[in-house]
Design a protein around this motif. Structure first.
Motif, PDB file in Angstrom:
ATOM      1  N   ALA A 245      -5.594   4.573  14.696  1.00  0.00           N
ATOM      2  CA  ALA A 245      -4.521   5.092  14.075  1.00  0.00           C
ATOM      3  C   ALA A 245      -4.237   4.181  13.374  1.00  0.00           C
ATOM      4  O   ALA A 245      -4.528   3.095  12.191  1.00  0.00           O
ATOM      5  CB  ALA A 245      -5.045   5.986  12.952  1.00  0.00           C
ATOM      6  N   THR A 246      -3.262   3.893  13.731  1.00  0.00           N
ATOM      7  CA  THR A 246      -2.337   2.948  13.967  1.00  0.00           C
ATOM      8  C   THR A 246      -2.902   1.221  13.845  1.00  0.00           C
ATOM      9  O   THR A 246      -2.601   0.198  12.590  1.00  0.00           O
ATOM     10  CB  THR A 246      -1.394   3.505  13.981  1.00  0.00           C
ATOM     11  OG1 THR A 246      -1.116   2.820  15.314  1.00  0.00           O
ATOM     12  CG2 THR A 246      -0.019   4.509  14.111  1.00  0.00           C
TER      13      THR A 246
ATOM     14  N   TYR B 185      -5.452   0.293  10.911  1.00  0.00           N
ATOM     15  CA  TYR B 185      -4.281   0.407   9.536  1.00  0.00           C
ATOM     16  C   TYR B 185      -3.422  -0.533   9.327  1.00  0.00           C
ATOM     17  O   TYR B 185      -3.387  -1.523   8.340  1.00  0.00           O
ATOM     18  CB  TYR B 185      -3.528   1.551   8.960  1.00  0.00           C
ATOM     19  CG  TYR B 185      -5.020   2.853   9.014  1.00  0.00           C
ATOM     20  CD1 TYR B 185      -4.116   4.000   9.251  1.00  0.00           C
ATOM     21  CD2 TYR B 185      -5.355   2.971   7.998  1.00  0.00           C
ATOM     22  CE1 TYR B 185      -5.142   5.593   9.029  1.00  0.00           C
ATOM     23  CE2 TYR B 185      -6.237   3.424   7.174  1.00  0.00           C
ATOM     24  CZ  TYR B 185      -6.420   5.568   8.366  1.00  0.00           C
ATOM     25  OH  TYR B 185      -7.132   6.161   7.457  1.00  0.00           O
TER      26      TYR B 185
ATOM     27  N   GLY C 232       1.549  -1.596   8.194  1.00  0.00           N
ATOM     28  CA  GLY C 232       0.303  -0.583   8.017  1.00  0.00           C
ATOM     29  C   GLY C 232       0.710  -0.070   6.399  1.00  0.00           C
ATOM     30  O   GLY C 232      -0.650   0.853   6.440  1.00  0.00           O
ATOM     31  N   ALA C 233       0.945  -0.466   5.345  1.00  0.00           N
ATOM     32  CA  ALA C 233       1.076  -0.055   4.482  1.00  0.00           C
ATOM     33  C   ALA C 233      -0.204  -0.367   3.535  1.00  0.00           C
ATOM     34  O   ALA C 233      -0.559   0.077   2.112  1.00  0.00           O
ATOM     35  CB  ALA C 233       2.584  -0.280   3.779  1.00  0.00           C
TER      36      ALA C 233
ATOM     37  N   LEU D 150       1.844   0.595  -1.747  1.00  0.00           N
ATOM     38  CA  LEU D 150       1.817   1.714  -2.605  1.00  0.00           C
ATOM     39  C   LEU D 150       3.197   1.818  -2.463  1.00  0.00           C
ATOM     40  O   LEU D 150       3.250   2.817  -2.011  1.00  0.00           O
ATOM     41  CB  LEU D 150       0.277   2.176  -3.324  1.00  0.00           C
ATOM     42  CG  LEU D 150       0.729   3.663  -4.792  1.00  0.00           C
ATOM     43  CD1 LEU D 150       0.281   2.194  -5.800  1.00  0.00           C
ATOM     44  CD2 LEU D 150      -0.900   3.852  -4.627  1.00  0.00           C
TER      45      LEU D 150
ATOM     46  N   PRO E 261       5.284   5.066  -2.787  1.00  0.00           N
ATOM     47  CA  PRO E 261       6.743   4.781  -1.998  1.00  0.00           C
ATOM     48  C   PRO E 261       6.092   4.524  -0.273  1.00  0.00           C
ATOM     49  O   PRO E 261       7.156   4.752   0.060  1.00  0.00           O
ATOM     50  CB  PRO E 261       8.488   6.076  -1.593  1.00  0.00           C
ATOM     51  CG  PRO E 261       6.259   7.044  -2.403  1.00  0.00           C
ATOM     52  CD  PRO E 261       5.871   6.665  -3.378  1.00  0.00           C
ATOM     53  N   LEU E 262       4.969   4.649  -0.552  1.00  0.00           N
ATOM     54  CA  LEU E 262       4.361   4.586   0.721  1.00  0.00           C
ATOM     55  C   LEU E 262       5.291   3.816   2.149  1.00  0.00           C
ATOM     56  O   LEU E 262       4.966   3.921   3.109  1.00  0.00           O
ATOM     57  CB  LEU E 262       2.869   4.066   1.298  1.00  0.00           C
ATOM     58  CG  LEU E 262       1.649   4.460   2.592  1.00  0.00           C
ATOM     59  CD1 LEU E 262       2.738   5.840   3.053  1.00  0.00           C
ATOM     60  CD2 LEU E 262       0.497   3.735   1.863  1.00  0.00           C
TER      61      LEU E 262
ATOM     62  N   TYR F 134       7.292   5.439   4.326  1.00  0.00           N
ATOM     63  CA  TYR F 134       7.151   6.621   4.923  1.00  0.00           C
ATOM     64  C   TYR F 134       6.412   5.617   6.427  1.00  0.00           C
ATOM     65  O   TYR F 134       5.746   6.839   6.180  1.00  0.00           O
ATOM     66  CB  TYR F 134       6.664   7.020   4.013  1.00  0.00           C
ATOM     67  CG  TYR F 134       7.578   8.044   2.487  1.00  0.00           C
ATOM     68  CD1 TYR F 134       8.202   7.326   1.667  1.00  0.00           C
ATOM     69  CD2 TYR F 134       7.993   9.470   2.939  1.00  0.00           C
ATOM     70  CE1 TYR F 134       8.718   8.182   0.713  1.00  0.00           C
ATOM     71  CE2 TYR F 134       8.475   9.811   2.362  1.00  0.00           C
ATOM     72  CZ  TYR F 134       9.022   9.786   1.247  1.00  0.00           C
ATOM     73  OH  TYR F 134       9.672  10.545   0.421  1.00  0.00           O
TER      74      TYR F 134
ATOM     75  N   TRP G 200       5.242   4.783  10.262  1.00  0.00           N
ATOM     76  CA  TRP G 200       5.685   4.152  11.469  1.00  0.00           C
ATOM     77  C   TRP G 200       6.392   2.834  11.319  1.00  0.00           C
ATOM     78  O   TRP G 200       6.713   2.994  13.039  1.00  0.00           O
ATOM     79  CB  TRP G 200       4.332   4.397  12.259  1.00  0.00           C
ATOM     80  CG  TRP G 200       3.688   3.785  11.560  1.00  0.00           C
ATOM     81  CD1 TRP G 200       3.723   2.627  13.238  1.00  0.00           C
ATOM     82  CD2 TRP G 200       2.002   3.831  11.315  1.00  0.00           C
ATOM     83  NE1 TRP G 200       2.772   1.386  12.124  1.00  0.00           N
ATOM     84  CE2 TRP G 200       1.537   2.065  11.496  1.00  0.00           C
ATOM     85  CE3 TRP G 200       2.285   4.087  10.859  1.00  0.00           C
ATOM     86  CZ2 TRP G 200       0.548   1.717  10.816  1.00  0.00           C
ATOM     87  CZ3 TRP G 200       0.648   3.762   9.771  1.00  0.00           C
ATOM     88  CH2 TRP G 200      -0.097   2.857   9.397  1.00  0.00           C
ATOM     89  N   TRP G 201       6.666   1.889  10.642  1.00  0.00           N
ATOM     90  CA  TRP G 201       6.872   0.562  10.921  1.00  0.00           C
ATOM     91  C   TRP G 201       8.111   0.603  11.009  1.00  0.00           C
ATOM     92  O   TRP G 201       8.667   1.136  10.218  1.00  0.00           O
ATOM     93  CB  TRP G 201       5.987  -0.530  10.310  1.00  0.00           C
ATOM     94  CG  TRP G 201       5.842   0.300   8.564  1.00  0.00           C
ATOM     95  CD1 TRP G 201       6.686   0.096   8.024  1.00  0.00           C
ATOM     96  CD2 TRP G 201       4.342   0.707   8.479  1.00  0.00           C
ATOM     97  NE1 TRP G 201       6.603   0.897   6.862  1.00  0.00           N
ATOM     98  CE2 TRP G 201       5.227   0.850   6.964  1.00  0.00           C
ATOM     99  CE3 TRP G 201       3.711   1.573   8.242  1.00  0.00           C
ATOM    100  CZ2 TRP G 201       4.647   1.461   5.970  1.00  0.00           C
ATOM    101  CZ3 TRP G 201       2.755   2.170   7.663  1.00  0.00           C
ATOM    102  CH2 TRP G 201       3.014   2.408   6.363  1.00  0.00           C
TER     103      TRP G 201
ATOM    104  N   ARG H   2     -11.030   3.370   3.200  1.00  0.00           N
ATOM    105  CA  ARG H   2      -9.741   3.167   3.840  1.00  0.00           C
ATOM    106  C   ARG H   2      -9.521   4.141   4.400  1.00  0.00           C
ATOM    107  O   ARG H   2      -8.152   5.637   4.845  1.00  0.00           O
ATOM    108  CB  ARG H   2      -8.172   3.224   3.112  1.00  0.00           C
ATOM    109  CG  ARG H   2      -8.067   2.150   2.435  1.00  0.00           C
ATOM    110  CD  ARG H   2      -7.370   2.348   1.676  1.00  0.00           C
ATOM    111  NE  ARG H   2      -6.511   1.166   1.193  1.00  0.00           N
ATOM    112  CZ  ARG H   2      -6.511   0.225  -0.231  1.00  0.00           C
ATOM    113  NH1 ARG H   2      -5.686   1.943  -0.751  1.00  0.00           N
ATOM    114  NH2 ARG H   2      -5.950  -0.548  -0.623  1.00  0.00           N
TER     115      ARG H   2
ATOM    116  N   ALA I 274      -9.754   5.286   8.617  1.00  0.00           N
ATOM    117  CA  ALA I 274     -10.687   5.229  10.254  1.00  0.00           C
ATOM    118  C   ALA I 274     -11.215   5.622  11.157  1.00  0.00           C
ATOM    119  O   ALA I 274     -12.082   5.165  11.778  1.00  0.00           O
ATOM    120  CB  ALA I 274      -9.321   4.964  11.179  1.00  0.00           C
TER     121      ALA I 274
END
Lengths: 178, 533
Positions: free
Chosen positions: B70-71, B74, B135-136, B141, B143-144, B147, B149-150, B475, B477
């Motif tokens: 999934a990561t 994205y 991968g935002a 947007l 505050p993604l 938040y 994994w990067w 969006r 996956a």
């Protein structure tokens, strides 16, 4: 598919009608463009008159669309909110938290939706899998979505706003009893 | 072939005396501009193709044909969106610059700098995504971005990449705007306000007047490409300013998490920037269309009063139409939601009544010269119109309630891009190559390129539009029921698009070889090439 699908069917029909019309116009114009040319003044004389009519039609349709939309807005009024049972919804990465997930047919529910972290989207699907309502779940804000359940079954809430690597698994089932 | 070309009178194009401080010859300056334009277009093509492969990867994964985490999905989604935007900007900036350059005598130095900034942007975005795993999504947007994994450095690098791209486009707009004001004497003249107010011009009036050498006597009416350059450069500067505001806000939060942004405010600025910078690529391309289409129709497209008025409407309404991205944010003031509908439909009305109707009128009974270039431009025209239908439907609030953030959204904007901007840019490049090589593509090869593009392209966007009607979220996956089957069908349509693009690349190569393009640079200094005007 039930009443909830009527909107989507209507949208699809309107789109196909307009897209087909565009295709016909483009093909006709392209075919007419072959062969001996007419002097441009002979084209623009009737053309500009037709454009005035076309402009009027488009403007009237656009204005009508805006007026009609005002009667079909999804935003709940104070009367609707007052008569609805409030259910608090908090969206998290990557799960939904609701004060209750069991409802009855005919119940009017005020989903008070917020987020504990990032933007999510509260998308409500009926037992046939049709998207019947949605609202954004925003951190720091509570958005109110009023829904009346008209049929029993299992309704699914999916996340409609990209929120991270498990965005696509973020769902919860709501049970509506007769 | 050349003897059958109907070329509009060059008297319709204002010839303005070059500023006295230009040292080199006019033809040598044109040499540098042409090579730079090919550099922009070549980079745009490369980016389109690479980002297209990224898109195919995602669609194949959604069809269950290609395993991805999934990561990874994205990250590719983020790269694809930003990379495609960069490609669209580079291609359409070059196209507009090229068609207004003879009138505005633009220096190529700033265009080189803008190119360099765009390359820096691409490198930053590729680094932040493929190496940093950012991968935002290209909209980032708030505050993604904080938040995920990067690592934080990849967020910073992605932001810097977007800022560099904004600077690139902002510089382009600034240079264009300053030169157009300098050439026409005032912003009012450059916007053809006298024509819009009925004080000058008319359907068959004082069109394309030459600007007087004496600045005090400049009364020229800008031809449509220059008018569009004025409108888009004004819009561009406002858009870039908006991008800078949200960009620095996000950077501020990255540096000091105590610096918080209001999520609704952040969403407004994000979509103001995102909606407009994506949309403006279409309008830049339209500037090119207003210049190039007449050459094939053998008729002039003039700055009449409807044209001047329509582009004033576009100037304001397209910028403020962005409110239609926030209909489902119920906290947004209601008046802004309805205003978003109003502004959107005003822009649609202007486009339908003037540019679209005007183009069809131009082509009607014109003995239009159909070449591969003009056919691709016509395909782009269709994509703009059909994409506009999807957009207009989604901008209707009750419809948006069912379509927002479903696959309908990528359906309509891929119609705009894959079947609108891409054919516009590719058609423009083909137009240049056919002109320089003095060769046209055969009817058989034209059909072999255009038919798969139409069938494959509309089939692909059709799978998204249908998915949107089925309520499938965008969006994702991993697809909900029904999504994988649509994905499989989509991949089949993409195969057709690939066939079309491969044939188009082959045709470009053939035309480039005929025109001895590899030796272009050396030849140009011998003044041996035939300028494509």
């Amino acid at each position: 598919m039930g009443d909830n699908a009527t909107s989507q069917v209507l949208i699809g029909a309107v789109f196909l009608l307009l897209a087909f019309s565009v295709a016909v116009v483009l093909v006709v114009v392209a075919r007419q463009a072959r062969g001996p040319a007419l002097p441009y003044a002979e084209v623009t004389r009737p053309g500009y008159a037709l454009r005035r009519l076309w402009f009027g039609v488009v403007l009237a349709t656009a204005a009508l669309a805006v007026v009609v939309s005002l009667f079909l807005l999804p935003y709940p009024g104070s009367a609707q909110l007052a008569h609805a049972q409030e259910v608090r919804v908090v969206a998290h990465q990557f799960f939904w938290q609701l004060t209750t997930t069991t409802f009855r047919v005919g119940q009017s529910i005020n989903f008070a939706v917020t987020s504990a972290d990032v933007n999510h989207g509260f998308g409500l699907y009926d037992p046939h899998g049709v998207l019947m309502a949605q609202v954004q779940a925003m951190p720091g804000y509570v958005n109110h979505l009023v829904v009346t359940f008209r049929a029993p079954g299992t309704y699914i809430v999916r996340c409609m706003e990209y929120c991270g690597q498990l965005h696509h698994v973020m769902e919860i089932a709501l049970v509506v009893k007769a | 072939m050349s003897s059958s070309i109907i070329v509009p009178s060059t008297a319709a194009v204002p010839r303005i005396t070059a500023p006295p401080n230009v040292a080199e010859t006019a033809q040598a300056r044109q040499v540098r501009v042409d090579r730079l334009i090919f550099l922009y277009l070549g980079t745009a093509v490369a980016l389109f193709l690479l980002m297209g492969l990224a898109g195919l990867t995602m669609r194949a994964h959604q069809a269950g044909l290609l395993p991805l985490d999934a990561t990874q999905f994205y990250v590719i989604l983020t790269l694809h969106g930003t990379g495609m935007l960069a490609a669209a900007l580079l291609g359409t900036m070059a196209a507009l610059w090229y068609v207004v350059q003879p009138t505005l005598r633009l220096e190529s130095g700033p265009l080189w700098l803008a190119y360099f900034l765009a390359i820096v942007a691409v490198v930053c975005v590729v680094g932040s995504t493929l190496i940093g795993g950012f991968g935002a999504g290209w909209t980032m947007l708030y505050p993604l971005p904080f938040y995920g994994w990067w690592p934080a450095w990849s967020t910073a690098l992605f932001l810097l990449g977007n800022l560099a791209l904004s600077l690139s486009f902002g510089l382009f707009c600034l240079v264009l705007l300053l030169q157009v004001i300098r050439t026409y004497g005032s912003l009012s003249q450059a916007l053809a306000l006298p024509v819009a107010l009925g004080r000058a011009g008319g359907h068959h009036g004082q069109q394309g007047q030459h600007a007087a050498a004496d600045p005090a006597q400049r009364m020229a009416i800008p031809p449509p490409p220059v008018l569009i350059a004025t409108v888009t450069s004004l819009q561009g500067l406002v858009i870039v300013a908006g991008g800078a505001v949200i960009g620095f806000g996000l950077l501020g939060h990255l540096v000091d998490p105590a610096v918080k942004l209001d999520p609704l405010w952040a969403k407004n600025i994000t979509y103001f920037f995102g909606h407009n910078i994506a949309n403006i690529t279409l309008y830049l391309a339209l500037g090119m269309l207003y210049a190039i289409l007449p050459r094939y129709a053998g008729r002039a497209w003039q700055t009449t009063r409807p044209v001047a008025l329509a582009w004033l409407v576009v100037l304001v309404c397209v910028l403020l139409a962005y409110f239609h991205h926030l209909y489902m944010d119920f906290a947004q003031p209601r008046v802004l939601d309805v205003a978003g509908e109003g502004f959107t439909y005003s822009a649609v009305t202007a486009a339908l009544s003037v540019t679209i109707f005007g183009a069809l009128l131009l082509i009607w009974r014109s003995d239009f010269r159909w070449t591969l270039g003009s056919l691709l431009l016509y395909v782009g025209f269709s994509g703009w119109m059909v994409g506009g239908i999807g957009a207009a439907i989604d901008a209707f609030i009750p419809a948006n309630f069912r379509l927002h953030n479903t696959l309908w959204v990528p359906g309509h904007f891929h119609t705009y891009f894959l079947l609108g901007v891409l054919p516009f840019v590719f058609g423009f490049l083909t137009h240049l190559l056919e002109g320089i090589s003095d060769h046209e593509t055969s009817r058989r090869v034209r059909m072999m390129i255009v038919v798969p593009l139409l069938v494959g392209g509309y089939g692909l966007v059709g799978t998204w539009l249908l998915g949107g009607l089925m309520g499938l979220p965008r969006r994702y996956a991993e697809q909900p029921p029904g999504g994988a089957a649509l994905g499989t069908v989509a991949v089949a349509f993409v195969a057709l698009v690939i066939v079309s693009l491969l044939l188009l690349l082959r045709e470009w190569w053939r035309l480039a070889i005929i025109s001895r393009l590899p030796a272009y640079g050396r030849e140009l200094y011998d003044l041996g090439f035939r300028k494509v005007s």
